[in-house]
Scaffold this active site. Structure first.
Site, mmCIF file in Angstrom:
data_model
loop_
_atom_site.group_PDB
_atom_site.id
_atom_site.type_symbol
_atom_site.label_atom_id
_atom_site.label_comp_id
_atom_site.label_asym_id
_atom_site.label_seq_id
_atom_site.Cartn_x
_atom_site.Cartn_y
_atom_site.Cartn_z
ATOM 1 N N LYS A 1 6.525 -1.983 2.092
ATOM 2 C CA LYS A 1 5.317 -1.368 2.655
ATOM 3 C C LYS A 1 4.154 -2.347 2.472
ATOM 4 O O LYS A 1 3.283 -2.160 1.621
ATOM 5 C CB LYS A 1 5.049 -0.004 1.991
ATOM 6 C CG LYS A 1 4.214 0.923 2.877
ATOM 7 C CD LYS A 1 4.314 2.353 2.401
ATOM 8 C CE LYS A 1 3.273 3.255 3.013
ATOM 9 N NZ LYS A 1 3.306 3.350 4.473
ATOM 10 N N TYR B 1 0.816 -1.210 0.000
ATOM 11 C CA TYR B 1 0.000 0.000 0.000
ATOM 12 C C TYR B 1 0.851 1.261 0.000
ATOM 13 O O TYR B 1 2.066 1.197 0.203
ATOM 14 C CB TYR B 1 -0.952 -0.005 1.209
ATOM 15 C CG TYR B 1 -0.295 0.342 2.530
ATOM 16 C CD1 TYR B 1 0.549 -0.564 3.173
ATOM 17 C CD2 TYR B 1 -0.487 1.590 3.124
ATOM 18 C CE1 TYR B 1 1.157 -0.241 4.375
ATOM 19 C CE2 TYR B 1 0.127 1.913 4.333
ATOM 20 C CZ TYR B 1 0.949 0.991 4.950
ATOM 21 O OH TYR B 1 1.562 1.316 6.124
ATOM 22 N N ARG C 1 8.078 3.929 -4.831
ATOM 23 C CA ARG C 1 8.183 2.978 -3.716
ATOM 24 C C ARG C 1 7.138 1.865 -3.854
ATOM 25 O O ARG C 1 7.395 0.707 -3.526
ATOM 26 C CB ARG C 1 8.029 3.702 -2.382
ATOM 27 C CG ARG C 1 8.242 2.772 -1.187
ATOM 28 C CD ARG C 1 8.256 3.515 0.132
ATOM 29 N NE ARG C 1 6.983 4.167 0.410
ATOM 30 C CZ ARG C 1 6.755 4.940 1.474
ATOM 31 N NH1 ARG C 1 7.720 5.171 2.347
ATOM 32 N NH2 ARG C 1 5.583 5.494 1.662
HETATM 33 N N1 PMP Z 1 7.677 3.893 9.030
HETATM 34 C C1 PMP Z 1 6.510 3.219 9.062
HETATM 35 C C2 PMP Z 1 6.463 1.891 9.727
HETATM 36 C C3 PMP Z 1 5.370 3.777 8.447
HETATM 37 O O1 PMP Z 1 4.206 3.103 8.455
HETATM 38 C C4 PMP Z 1 5.447 5.059 7.863
HETATM 39 C C5 PMP Z 1 4.242 5.688 7.261
HETATM 40 N N2 PMP Z 1 3.954 5.148 6.017
HETATM 41 C C6 PMP Z 1 6.685 5.728 7.862
HETATM 42 C C7 PMP Z 1 7.794 5.104 8.451
HETATM 43 C C8 PMP Z 1 6.850 7.069 7.208
HETATM 44 O O2 PMP Z 1 6.861 6.935 5.808
HETATM 45 P P1 PMP Z 1 6.359 8.095 4.836
HETATM 46 O O3 PMP Z 1 7.203 9.297 5.163
HETATM 47 O O4 PMP Z 1 6.629 7.570 3.480
HETATM 48 O O5 PMP Z 1 4.929 8.320 5.135
#
Ligand code: PMP
Length: 285
Positions: A147, A33, A52
């Site tokens: 992710k 996701y 990503r």
């Molecule tokens: N780490 C985790 C485990 C997350 O779920 C998220 C949020 N998606 C992030 C870091 C931060 O990532 P981003 O800056 O891409 O939202």
């Protein structure tokens, strides 16, 4: 303005859409996701989010059945048709629908679902005064760089934070502090910013990359991608979280102990301002 969904390219009302019982996302968490923020009717940093997404798909061997351009078009369609100008778009791709057997089905079409909602309110006081966090053991698997939909550890950790009246739980694996349940984690020590390296043990956040590659450079701040432990965190001058929804969030208390006497530090403040300026440049001009 209305919340809106999109299933395999077709717009649906959120209340109408349904997920087939044997969708592998539903039964195994077999999917990936992304979440992208919408400011002023425009997606912020959509390209790195989609890059990503393709990496996550490759990592778990789901074929990419939508082009980059199609996915951009779907994001724009959801914004236009929902009338939502300040919100977040959720996108997930599962391996598809098939009788429940663990190994990959022979012939299966990946299933794309997306939705747009107005942004949940982040209390502006949190941004201004900082938040409290707790440290908890990192009990996740060893591919936190993907992710994936498997978020059970993150869910349990966030609930633990909530029950402790904290904004986030930051995880510790062995001797090292990794990241938050839905954010990356940074500390400032002797004027230098530290964050866990982008290994298999953390998600390489888009906001984290923006801080490293753009904001810290523009502000001439020294930033290190190097592991650090709990005593280091407890002796830090500043601490903050980053994430698409979290943006840059100052941390002023860790396990009940004040950071920087409980006030937001100067480096965190500079980064917050620079991040707000970047959003302004990308989405408001
Ligand atoms: N780490 C985790 C485990 C997350 O779920 C998220 C949020 N998606 C992030 C870091 C931060 O990532 P981003 O800056 O891409 O939202």
């Amino acid at each position: 303005m209305r919340e809106l969904g999109l299933v395999n390219g077709n717009l649906v009302d959120m209340s109408d859409s349904f997920i087939p019982m044997e969708d592998r996302g539903h039964q195994f968490g077999d999917g990936v996701y992304e979440v992208t923020k919408v400011y002023n009717g425009r997606c912020f940093a959509l390209r790195p989010h989609l890059d990503r997404l393709y990496q996550s798909l490759r990592a778990i061997r789901i074929p990419a059945t939508y082009t980059f351009e199609e996915l951009v078009e779907f994001h724009e369609l959801l914004i236009k048709e929902s009338g939502i100008t300040e919100g977040a778009i959720y996108l997930q791709i599962t391996r598809g629908v098939a009788p429940r057997v663990h190994s990959f089905p022979e012939q299966v079409v990946p299933c794309l679902t997306m939705s747009i909602r107005p942004s949940g309110p982040i209390n502006p006081e949190f941004k201004e005064r900082g938040v409290k966090i707790i440290l908890i053991p990192d009990e996740r698997w060893l591919r936190c760089d993907i992710k994936s939909l498997n978020l059970l550890s993150n869910v349990l950790g966030k609930q633990q934070a909530k029950e402790a009246h904290c904004f986030e739980a930051v995880m510790v694996r062995g001797d090292h502090v990794t990241e938050g349940t839905s954010s990356n984690f940074f500390v400032v020590k002797d004027g230098v910013i530290w964050t866990h390296p982008a290994t298999n043990l953390i998600l390489k956040g888009i906001t984290r990359s923006i801080i490293l590659e753009r904001l810290a450079k523009d502000l001439d701040l020294t930033i290190l991608e190097k592991p650090f432990g709990v005593p280091f965190v407890k002796g830090a001058e500043e601490a903050f979280l980053s994430g698409t929804s979290t943006e840059i969030m100052p941390v002023t208390s860790i396990d009940g102990v004040a950071v920087n006497n409980g006030s937001v530090g100067p480096i965190t403040r500079k980064l917050q301002l620079a991040y707000a300026r970047l959003i302004d440049e990308e989405c408001h001009r």
